[in-house]
Motif scaffolding. Structure first.
Motif, PDB file in Angstrom:
ATOM      1  N   VAL A   1       0.837  -1.200   0.000  1.00 38.65           N
ATOM      2  CA  VAL A   1       0.000   0.000   0.000  1.00 38.65           C
ATOM      3  C   VAL A   1       0.872   1.250   0.000  1.00 38.65           C
ATOM      4  N   GLU A   2       1.950   1.214   0.765  1.00 38.31           N
ATOM      5  CA  GLU A   2       2.852   2.364   0.815  1.00 38.31           C
ATOM      6  C   GLU A   2       3.512   2.600  -0.550  1.00 38.31           C
ATOM      7  N   LYS A   3       3.911   1.522  -1.227  1.00 38.82           N
ATOM      8  CA  LYS A   3       4.505   1.661  -2.561  1.00 38.82           C
ATOM      9  C   LYS A   3       3.489   2.244  -3.533  1.00 38.82           C
ATOM     10  N   LYS A   4       2.237   1.776  -3.460  1.00 34.92           N
ATOM     11  CA  LYS A   4       1.199   2.321  -4.333  1.00 34.92           C
ATOM     12  C   LYS A   4       0.990   3.798  -4.056  1.00 34.92           C
ATOM     13  N   TYR A   5       0.955   4.155  -2.775  1.00 33.26           N
ATOM     14  CA  TYR A   5       0.769   5.558  -2.404  1.00 33.26           C
ATOM     15  C   TYR A   5       1.915   6.411  -2.935  1.00 33.26           C
ATOM     16  N   ILE A   6       3.127   5.924  -2.760  1.00 34.66           N
ATOM     17  CA  ILE A   6       4.301   6.667  -3.234  1.00 34.66           C
ATOM     18  C   ILE A   6       4.275   6.781  -4.752  1.00 34.66           C
TER      19      ILE A   6
ATOM     20  N   HIS B   1       1.606   6.735  -6.692  1.00 33.28           N
ATOM     21  CA  HIS B   1       0.571   7.704  -7.055  1.00 33.28           C
ATOM     22  C   HIS B   1       1.037   9.127  -6.782  1.00 33.28           C
ATOM     23  N   LYS B   2       1.731   9.305  -5.673  1.00 29.66           N
ATOM     24  CA  LYS B   2       2.232  10.633  -5.339  1.00 29.66           C
ATOM     25  C   LYS B   2       3.279  11.079  -6.355  1.00 29.66           C
TER      26      LYS B   2
ATOM     27  N   ASP C   1       1.527  11.972  -9.541  1.00 26.34           N
ATOM     28  CA  ASP C   1       0.850  13.256  -9.374  1.00 26.34           C
ATOM     29  C   ASP C   1       1.840  14.417  -9.421  1.00 26.34           C
TER      30      ASP C   1
END
Length: 178
Positions: free
Chosen positions: A57-62, A64-65, A68
């Protein structure tokens, strides 16, 4: 009736009794140990799965960030290019202000870090360093500022002196590292 047990039979009964007693003691100790071991293994597996999920989840968040931020960066670069073309076409100071506001969005720490190195920079030297940060050539900078390329080279020389650069160091690479 009298029971008389000889010593051999007595010895066999004692051995059987102690054997059964030792089996019960072994089971009394082994069963809780194996249960604790199984529970610990389950907990460790559960924790490792949670950690893997958290990392995923953290990798996905990073990611996406990063995506962006890259899209915002590209939009700002396009805006900077548009501002540069407006400056070339119109030669107005208002366009410089819009350009520098977008430049500070793209490189937020540039101005503070260059002022830490050389606190006595003028606004023209700051403009020059911003254009060098965008990796523009002297000819492009001279067109933007409506001055001759020789004047840009002199300004680069003065900026080099204020930044305390030696003769071996390249001004453009130094500013790109800031």
């Amino acid at each position: 009736m009298k029971f008389k047990i000889d010593t051999d039979t007595w010895f066999i009964f004692c051995l059987i009794f102690f054997g059964i007693l030792s089996i019960f003691i072994f089971l009394y100790v082994y069963i809780p140990y194996s249960t604790r071991k199984r529970n610990t293994k389950r907990r460790n597996n559960r924790i490792s799965r949670k950690l893997e999920n958290f990392e995923r989840v953290e990798k996905k968040y990073i990611q996406h960030k990063i995506i962006d931020l890259e899209s915002k960066n590209e939009q700002l670069k396009v805006t900077l290019k548009e501002d540069i073309t407006k400056i070339i076409n119109s030669k107005q100071d208002a366009d410089f202000e819009a350009f520098f506001s977008n430049f500070e969005k793209l490189y937020p720490d540039f101005k503070t870090s260059i002022y830490q190195i050389a606190p006595n920079l003028t606004s023209n030297e700051l403009k020059l360093s911003a254009f060098l940060r965008l990796n523009l050539s002297s000819k492009e900078i001279s067109n933007l500022l409506n001055i001759t390329p020789e004047s840009v080279n002199k300004a680069r020389y003065r900026l080099r002196k204020k930044l305390y650069l030696s003769a071996n160091e390249d001004l453009s690479t130094f500013i790109l590292k800031i």
